[in-house]
Design a protein around this motif. Structure first.
Motif, PDB file in Angstrom:
ATOM      1  N   UNK A 114       0.818  -1.408   0.078  1.00 20.21           N
ATOM      2  CA  UNK A 114      -0.022  -0.058   0.085  1.00 20.21           C
ATOM      3  C   UNK A 114       0.946   1.247  -0.148  1.00 20.21           C
ATOM      4  N   UNK A 115       1.968   1.180   0.735  1.00 23.19           N
ATOM      5  CA  UNK A 115       2.865   2.507   0.863  1.00 23.19           C
ATOM      6  C   UNK A 115       3.654   2.508  -0.605  1.00 23.19           C
ATOM      7  N   UNK A 116       3.886   1.329  -1.147  1.00 25.08           N
ATOM      8  CA  UNK A 116       4.641   1.274  -2.589  1.00 25.08           C
ATOM      9  C   UNK A 116       5.908   0.402  -1.954  1.00 25.08           C
ATOM     10  N   UNK A 195      -0.018   9.029  13.498  1.00 19.36           N
ATOM     11  CA  UNK A 195       0.352   9.551  12.333  1.00 19.36           C
ATOM     12  C   UNK A 195      -0.592   9.220  11.202  1.00 19.36           C
ATOM     13  N   UNK A 196      -1.237  10.114  10.386  1.00 12.51           N
ATOM     14  CA  UNK A 196      -2.221   9.488   9.272  1.00 12.51           C
ATOM     15  C   UNK A 196      -1.208   9.608   8.034  1.00 12.51           C
ATOM     16  N   UNK A 197      -1.239   8.881   7.126  1.00  9.71           N
ATOM     17  CA  UNK A 197      -0.487   8.732   5.651  1.00  9.71           C
ATOM     18  C   UNK A 197      -1.392   8.402   4.834  1.00  9.71           C
ATOM     19  N   UNK A 198      -1.872   8.954   3.780  1.00  7.81           N
ATOM     20  CA  UNK A 198      -2.624   8.720   2.616  1.00  7.81           C
ATOM     21  C   UNK A 198      -1.754   7.842   1.571  1.00  7.81           C
ATOM     22  N   UNK A 199      -2.002   6.843   1.427  1.00  6.82           N
ATOM     23  CA  UNK A 199      -1.279   5.682   0.444  1.00  6.82           C
ATOM     24  C   UNK A 199      -1.935   5.465  -0.887  1.00  6.82           C
ATOM     25  N   UNK A 200      -3.435   5.827  -0.612  1.00  6.35           N
ATOM     26  CA  UNK A 200      -4.291   4.973  -1.607  1.00  6.35           C
ATOM     27  C   UNK A 200      -3.819   3.696  -1.762  1.00  6.35           C
ATOM     28  N   UNK A 201      -4.261   2.967  -3.174  1.00  8.08           N
ATOM     29  CA  UNK A 201      -3.805   1.541  -3.065  1.00  8.08           C
ATOM     30  C   UNK A 201      -2.426   1.113  -3.672  1.00  8.08           C
ATOM     31  N   UNK A 202      -1.456   2.079  -3.888  1.00  6.42           N
ATOM     32  CA  UNK A 202      -0.085   1.849  -3.853  1.00  6.42           C
ATOM     33  C   UNK A 202       0.186   0.980  -5.023  1.00  6.42           C
ATOM     34  N   UNK A 203       1.000  -0.258  -4.618  1.00 10.25           N
ATOM     35  CA  UNK A 203       1.523  -1.247  -5.735  1.00 10.25           C
ATOM     36  C   UNK A 203       0.240  -2.268  -5.794  1.00 10.25           C
ATOM     37  N   UNK A 204      -0.912  -2.243  -5.107  1.00 12.99           N
ATOM     38  CA  UNK A 204      -1.802  -3.114  -5.358  1.00 12.99           C
ATOM     39  C   UNK A 204      -2.584  -2.441  -6.709  1.00 12.99           C
ATOM     40  N   UNK A 205      -2.777  -1.340  -6.952  1.00 10.16           N
ATOM     41  CA  UNK A 205      -3.333  -0.741  -8.119  1.00 10.16           C
ATOM     42  C   UNK A 205      -2.546  -1.135  -9.233  1.00 10.16           C
ATOM     43  N   UNK A 206      -0.927  -1.076  -9.309  1.00  8.52           N
ATOM     44  CA  UNK A 206      -0.174  -1.428 -10.408  1.00  8.52           C
ATOM     45  C   UNK A 206       0.038  -2.669 -10.697  1.00  8.52           C
ATOM     46  N   UNK A 207      -0.077  -3.621  -9.869  1.00  6.90           N
ATOM     47  CA  UNK A 207       0.004  -5.151  -9.937  1.00  6.90           C
ATOM     48  C   UNK A 207      -1.636  -5.613 -10.712  1.00  6.90           C
ATOM     49  N   UNK A 208      -2.489  -5.038 -10.370  1.00  7.03           N
ATOM     50  CA  UNK A 208      -3.739  -5.351 -10.847  1.00  7.03           C
ATOM     51  C   UNK A 208      -3.906  -4.809 -12.241  1.00  7.03           C
ATOM     52  N   UNK A 209      -3.249  -3.645 -12.620  1.00  6.69           N
ATOM     53  CA  UNK A 209      -3.217  -2.971 -13.825  1.00  6.69           C
ATOM     54  C   UNK A 209      -2.736  -3.792 -14.755  1.00  6.69           C
ATOM     55  N   UNK A 210      -1.638  -4.549 -14.378  1.00  6.05           N
ATOM     56  CA  UNK A 210      -0.832  -5.216 -15.376  1.00  6.05           C
ATOM     57  C   UNK A 210      -1.512  -6.443 -15.799  1.00  6.05           C
ATOM     58  N   UNK A 211      -2.802  -6.834 -15.151  1.00  6.35           N
ATOM     59  CA  UNK A 211      -3.532  -7.965 -15.652  1.00  6.35           C
ATOM     60  C   UNK A 211      -4.548  -7.347 -16.491  1.00  6.35           C
TER      61      UNK A 211
END
Length: 211
Positions: A114-116, A195-211
Motif C-alpha cells: 500500500x505504501x509502495x 500519524x495519518x498517511x494517505x497511501x491510496x492503493x499503492x502497488x496493489x493498483x499497479x499489480x492489478x493494472x498489469x493484468x
C-alpha cells in the motif's frame, strides 16, 4: 471501426485477441479495495474470490489454502493471480505460487505494497518502532488486534505488547474523516503517537493494472 483479422494480417499487425478471464484469489482484507479498483477501471475481465481475512492471525494456513483455491479454479480461467504478499508465511506462499505457476503481489505484507514497496523499504530503518493500520484494520481493530491479543480482558498487557512502539501509522486507502477518527482512537488506546498517511492503493493498483 475495428479492423478485420484479414486487414491486420495484411498490415503485418498482430491479431486482436480477446482478453481472457483472470481470477484473483485474494485476502478478504483486500476485498473492498479490489472491488473499488475493478469498478473505477472497468476491469470486468477480473473475477474475485477471497480467503478469510482471519488468516492474518494464522499465516501458516495461507499457502495451503491458496494452493487449494488455485487447484479448484484453474480449469475455469485463463490465468490466476494471487493477491497476497508474503504475509508472514516465511516464503512458503511464494514457493507454492512458483510451483503452481501463478503470480502474486510483490512485497512482505500489505503495509508495504500500500505504501509502495520501494517507499516502505526506504523508511523501514527509521520506522521499526511504528505499528501500522490499514482501512480494513481500522474498521476491524477490535476483532483483529484488541481481542486476539487479549487486551479486552487484560489491558495491562498493552505495555508488554506495545511498549517498544512509538507511533501508530494509519495508512489510509481512502479519504474518510470518520475512519481517521477511529484510527486516532486506536492510537490512544495503545498509548502511541498518531500519524495519518494517505497511501491510496499503492502497488496493489499497479499489480492489478498489469493484468
Amino acid at each position: 471501426m475495428i479492423p478485420s483479422d484479414e486487414k491486420l494480417i495484411e498490415a503485418g499487425l498482430p491479431l486482436a485477441i480477446p482478453r481472457g478471464r483472470v481470477l484473483l484469489i485474494a485476502c478478504g482484507a483486500l476485498a473492498r479495495e479490489i472491488l473499488d479498483l475493478k469498478k473505477r477501471n472497468g476491469w470486468d475481465h477480473l473475477d474475485l474470490t477471497c480467503l478469510p481475512a482471519k488468516y492474518h492471525l494464522y499465516p501458516d494456513k495461507i499457502a495451503e489454502e491458496v494452493r487449494k483455491a488455485v487447484t479448484a479454479h484453474r480449469a475455469d480461467y485463463d490465468d490466476i493471480f494471487v493477491v497476497y504478499a508474503d504475509c508472514g508465511t516465511g516464503g512458503l506462499l511464494q514457493a507454492a505460487c512458483a510451483e503452481l505457476g501463478v503470480e502474486m503481489v510483490a512485497g512482505p505484507h500489505c503495509y508495504s505494497f500500500f505504501e509502495g514497496n520501494d517507499a516502505f523499504a526506504a523508511k523501514a530503518e527509521e520506522e521499526f518502532t511504528a505499528f501500522y493500520l490499514t482501512d480494513f484494520l481500522v474498521r476491524q481493530f477490535d476483532a483483529f488486534v484488541w481481542k486476539p491479543m487479549g487486551l479486552d480482558r487484560h489491558p495491562e498487557l498493552r505495555d508488554m505488547y506495545f511498549g517498544n512502539y512509538e507511533k501508530l501509522v494509519y495508512q489510509a486507502q481512502t479519504d474518510d474523516p470518520a475512519l481517521t477518527e477511529i484510527a486516532r482512537d486506536c492510537a490512544e488506546r495503545l498509548g502511541l503517537a498518531f500519524e495519518r498517511r494517505f497511501t491510496g492503493y499503492g502497488d496493489l493498483a499497479t499489480a492489478l493494472e498489469r493484468l
